[in-house]
Design a protein around this motif. Sequence first.
Motif, short mmCIF file in Angstrom:
data_model
loop_
_atom_site.label_atom_id
_atom_site.label_comp_id
_atom_site.label_asym_id
_atom_site.label_seq_id
_atom_site.Cartn_x
_atom_site.Cartn_y
_atom_site.Cartn_z
N HIS A 208 0.93 -1.33 0.11
CA HIS A 208 -0.06 0.14 0.05
C HIS A 208 0.77 1.27 -0.03
N THR A 209 1.78 1.48 0.88
CA THR A 209 2.75 2.43 0.94
C THR A 209 3.58 2.63 -0.44
N GLU B 86 1.74 6.25 -6.87
CA GLU B 86 0.60 7.10 -7.42
C GLU B 86 1.19 8.61 -7.49
N LYS B 87 1.70 9.18 -6.41
CA LYS B 87 2.36 10.31 -6.02
C LYS B 87 3.36 10.76 -7.21
N LYS C 14 0.97 4.24 -2.85
CA LYS C 14 0.88 5.43 -2.78
C LYS C 14 1.84 6.02 -3.23
N ASP C 15 3.06 5.86 -2.96
CA ASP C 15 4.27 6.52 -3.62
C ASP C 15 4.35 6.63 -5.22
#
Length: 166
Positions: free
Chosen positions: A78-79, A85-86, A82-83
């Motif tokens: 998940h982390t 996607e950012k 998210k990274d």
Amino acid sequence: MIDIGLSKMALIGVVALVVIGPEKLPKVARTVGTLLGKAQRYVNDVKSEVNRSMELDELRKMKENVESAARDVEQSVHTSAKDFEKDWSDATSSLNDSSSDSSGSTSSEYDWSSNSSVTPAYSHPRKNWRVKRGATPQWYKSRSGVRTKAQSGAARVARFRPKKPL
């Protein structure tokens, strides 16, 4: 444990022969043997139950370890997602900003909006096409004598067994 050797067993047998008598000794020996067998089975059952409970505890610990490892992996995925996607949004926003700022006259830049490739429409494959093409008509099966209903061996023997005369 009690250490019983051959000499002690012989002494116990002689005393039992004298005290109980030769007539009742086989019956008493049989009873003692069955009681000892029951006691051994009970002890073995208790041992196996203890072993099962220990194995169950070990399995529970192993399950907890696997679940915690799975949670850690899920959190790391998940982390990283998210990274990613950012970073992706940053990269695409910088691309959009640079393409809107430039006039688009250079040949090294690619204009993403002008890409108008048409994807073909999805056509579903025919289901069971082998079955449909290979199906033999029912009239042909009945004419050529092909069995259409399966029958067990016992049922076939019973069906074709000769009738008994009355």
